[in-house]
Design a protein around this motif. Structure first.
Motif, PDB file in Angstrom:
ATOM      1  N   PHE A   1      -1.887   5.942 -18.716  1.00 27.82           N
ATOM      2  CA  PHE A   1      -3.093   6.354 -18.004  1.00 27.82           C
ATOM      3  C   PHE A   1      -2.771   7.268 -16.820  1.00 27.82           C
ATOM      4  O   PHE A   1      -3.513   7.329 -15.848  1.00 27.82           O
ATOM      5  N   LYS A   2      -1.673   8.004 -16.942  1.00 29.23           N
ATOM      6  CA  LYS A   2      -1.156   8.810 -15.835  1.00 29.23           C
ATOM      7  C   LYS A   2      -2.196   9.764 -15.245  1.00 29.23           C
ATOM      8  O   LYS A   2      -2.362   9.826 -14.031  1.00 29.23           O
ATOM      9  N   SER A   3      -2.919  10.499 -16.073  1.00 27.57           N
ATOM     10  CA  SER A   3      -3.869  11.480 -15.530  1.00 27.57           C
ATOM     11  C   SER A   3      -5.003  10.792 -14.784  1.00 27.57           C
ATOM     12  O   SER A   3      -5.415  11.259 -13.710  1.00 27.57           O
ATOM     13  N   SER A   4      -5.504   9.680 -15.290  1.00 31.03           N
ATOM     14  CA  SER A   4      -6.560   8.941 -14.587  1.00 31.03           C
ATOM     15  C   SER A   4      -6.049   8.394 -13.263  1.00 31.03           C
ATOM     16  O   SER A   4      -6.743   8.461 -12.242  1.00 31.03           O
ATOM     17  N   ILE A   5      -4.852   7.849 -13.297  1.00 29.30           N
ATOM     18  CA  ILE A   5      -4.261   7.289 -12.075  1.00 29.30           C
ATOM     19  C   ILE A   5      -4.008   8.390 -11.058  1.00 29.30           C
ATOM     20  O   ILE A   5      -4.297   8.232  -9.872  1.00 29.30           O
ATOM     21  N   GLN A   6      -3.497   9.524 -11.527  1.00 31.20           N
ATOM     22  CA  GLN A   6      -3.211  10.630 -10.612  1.00 31.20           C
ATOM     23  C   GLN A   6      -4.483  11.125  -9.935  1.00 31.20           C
ATOM     24  O   GLN A   6      -4.502  11.350  -8.734  1.00 31.20           O
ATOM     25  N   SER A   7      -5.566  11.268 -10.687  1.00 35.23           N
ATOM     26  CA  SER A   7      -6.808  11.754 -10.077  1.00 35.23           C
ATOM     27  C   SER A   7      -7.353  10.724  -9.089  1.00 35.23           C
ATOM     28  O   SER A   7      -7.890  11.090  -8.047  1.00 35.23           O
ATOM     29  N   TYR A   8      -7.169   9.442  -9.388  1.00 33.96           N
ATOM     30  CA  TYR A   8      -7.578   8.395  -8.449  1.00 33.96           C
ATOM     31  C   TYR A   8      -6.728   8.472  -7.177  1.00 33.96           C
ATOM     32  O   TYR A   8      -7.250   8.411  -6.070  1.00 33.96           O
ATOM     33  N   MET A   9      -5.419   8.638  -7.354  1.00 36.02           N
ATOM     34  CA  MET A   9      -4.505   8.686  -6.206  1.00 36.02           C
ATOM     35  C   MET A   9      -4.753   9.917  -5.333  1.00 36.02           C
ATOM     36  O   MET A   9      -4.560   9.866  -4.128  1.00 36.02           O
ATOM     37  N   ASP A  10      -5.189  10.996  -5.945  1.00 29.95           N
ATOM     38  CA  ASP A  10      -5.468  12.219  -5.187  1.00 29.95           C
ATOM     39  C   ASP A  10      -6.625  12.037  -4.204  1.00 29.95           C
ATOM     40  O   ASP A  10      -6.763  12.812  -3.264  1.00 29.95           O
ATOM     41  N   ASN A  11      -7.451  11.017  -4.424  1.00 29.29           N
ATOM     42  CA  ASN A  11      -8.616  10.785  -3.577  1.00 29.29           C
ATOM     43  C   ASN A  11      -8.482   9.580  -2.655  1.00 29.29           C
ATOM     44  O   ASN A  11      -9.474   9.128  -2.089  1.00 29.29           O
ATOM     45  N   LEU A  12      -7.275   9.072  -2.496  1.00 33.08           N
ATOM     46  CA  LEU A  12      -7.066   7.926  -1.615  1.00 33.08           C
ATOM     47  C   LEU A  12      -7.219   8.325  -0.147  1.00 33.08           C
ATOM     48  O   LEU A  12      -6.814   9.413   0.252  1.00 33.08           O
ATOM     49  N   THR A  13      -7.777   7.413   0.633  1.00 34.51           N
ATOM     50  CA  THR A  13      -7.852   7.618   2.083  1.00 34.51           C
ATOM     51  C   THR A  13      -6.466   7.359   2.678  1.00 34.51           C
ATOM     52  O   THR A  13      -5.583   6.821   2.000  1.00 34.51           O
ATOM     53  N   ASP A  14      -6.290   7.692   3.938  1.00 30.82           N
ATOM     54  CA  ASP A  14      -5.005   7.432   4.602  1.00 30.82           C
ATOM     55  C   ASP A  14      -4.666   5.942   4.580  1.00 30.82           C
ATOM     56  O   ASP A  14      -3.523   5.559   4.331  1.00 30.82           O
ATOM     57  N   ILE A  15      -5.669   5.104   4.832  1.00 30.93           N
ATOM     58  CA  ILE A  15      -5.444   3.653   4.842  1.00 30.93           C
ATOM     59  C   ILE A  15      -5.040   3.176   3.449  1.00 30.93           C
ATOM     60  O   ILE A  15      -4.123   2.357   3.303  1.00 30.93           O
ATOM     61  N   GLN A  16      -5.692   3.688   2.421  1.00 31.23           N
ATOM     62  CA  GLN A  16      -5.348   3.308   1.052  1.00 31.23           C
ATOM     63  C   GLN A  16      -3.935   3.764   0.694  1.00 31.23           C
ATOM     64  O   GLN A  16      -3.217   3.054  -0.008  1.00 31.23           O
ATOM     65  N   CYS A  17      -3.530   4.927   1.190  1.00 31.10           N
ATOM     66  CA  CYS A  17      -2.160   5.412   0.945  1.00 31.10           C
ATOM     67  C   CYS A  17      -1.136   4.486   1.586  1.00 31.10           C
ATOM     68  O   CYS A  17      -0.099   4.188   0.983  1.00 31.10           O
ATOM     69  N   VAL A  18      -1.424   4.025   2.797  1.00 33.51           N
ATOM     70  CA  VAL A  18      -0.522   3.092   3.486  1.00 33.51           C
ATOM     71  C   VAL A  18      -0.405   1.803   2.680  1.00 33.51           C
ATOM     72  O   VAL A  18       0.699   1.299   2.448  1.00 33.51           O
ATOM     73  N   LYS A  19      -1.547   1.282   2.228  1.00 33.27           N
ATOM     74  CA  LYS A  19      -1.531   0.034   1.447  1.00 33.27           C
ATOM     75  C   LYS A  19      -0.787   0.218   0.127  1.00 33.27           C
ATOM     76  O   LYS A  19      -0.044  -0.663  -0.303  1.00 33.27           O
ATOM     77  N   LEU A  20      -0.971   1.360  -0.511  1.00 34.97           N
ATOM     78  CA  LEU A  20      -0.249   1.632  -1.753  1.00 34.97           C
ATOM     79  C   LEU A  20       1.254   1.618  -1.490  1.00 34.97           C
ATOM     80  O   LEU A  20       2.019   1.027  -2.260  1.00 34.97           O
ATOM     81  N   ASN A  21       1.679   2.237  -0.415  1.00 36.78           N
ATOM     82  CA  ASN A  21       3.111   2.254  -0.089  1.00 36.78           C
ATOM     83  C   ASN A  21       3.635   0.857   0.222  1.00 36.78           C
ATOM     84  O   ASN A  21       4.770   0.529  -0.134  1.00 36.78           O
ATOM     85  N   VAL A  22       2.810   0.029   0.860  1.00 37.67           N
ATOM     86  CA  VAL A  22       3.218  -1.357   1.123  1.00 37.67           C
ATOM     87  C   VAL A  22       3.412  -2.090  -0.203  1.00 37.67           C
ATOM     88  O   VAL A  22       4.394  -2.809  -0.390  1.00 37.67           O
ATOM     89  N   ILE A  23       2.487  -1.884  -1.140  1.00 33.90           N
ATOM     90  CA  ILE A  23       2.603  -2.517  -2.461  1.00 33.90           C
ATOM     91  C   ILE A  23       3.882  -2.053  -3.150  1.00 33.90           C
ATOM     92  O   ILE A  23       4.647  -2.856  -3.677  1.00 33.90           O
TER      93      ILE A  23
END
Length: 107
Positions: free
Chosen positions: A38-60
């Protein structure tokens, strides 16, 4: 280091319960690389992450699988959703690790 909590998980409940539990378990047993599928779907979702969501993703991505599975167990106990039980199952730790590593490669 910041930690992911049950509250973080429940905020994205729809992502964890999107796949029917029988399908998720089949994929986990096969150790499927869902991120790659599901790479393309995930990539498009990740492209729209907020700064806070990016931080949480990196923590995960920096968390131990055992820590993440403990949170999934807590989520299962509180919601009774089978998808969380599957993700908490220690037998599927390689499945989680494989998909986290694939995500790391995308970040």
């Amino acid at each position: 280091m910041e930690k992911i909590t049950y509250d973080d998980v429940v905020e994205y409940n729809y992502l964890f319960t999107f796949a029917p539990s029988f399908l998720l378990e089949r994929m986990a047993k096969k150790n499927s690389n869902l991120v790659k599928k599901f790479k393309s779907s995930i990539q498009s979702y990740m492209d729209n992450l907020t700064d806070i969501q990016c931080v949480k993703l990196n923590v995960i991505l920096d968390s131990d699988v055992s820590e993440l599975q403990a949170i999934m167990q807590e989520a299962y106990e509180k919601t009774n959703k089978k998808q969380y039980r599957i993700l908490a199952n220690p037998n599927y730790s390689q499945f989680i690790e494989l998909n986290l590593n694939e995500l790391k490669g995308m970040v």
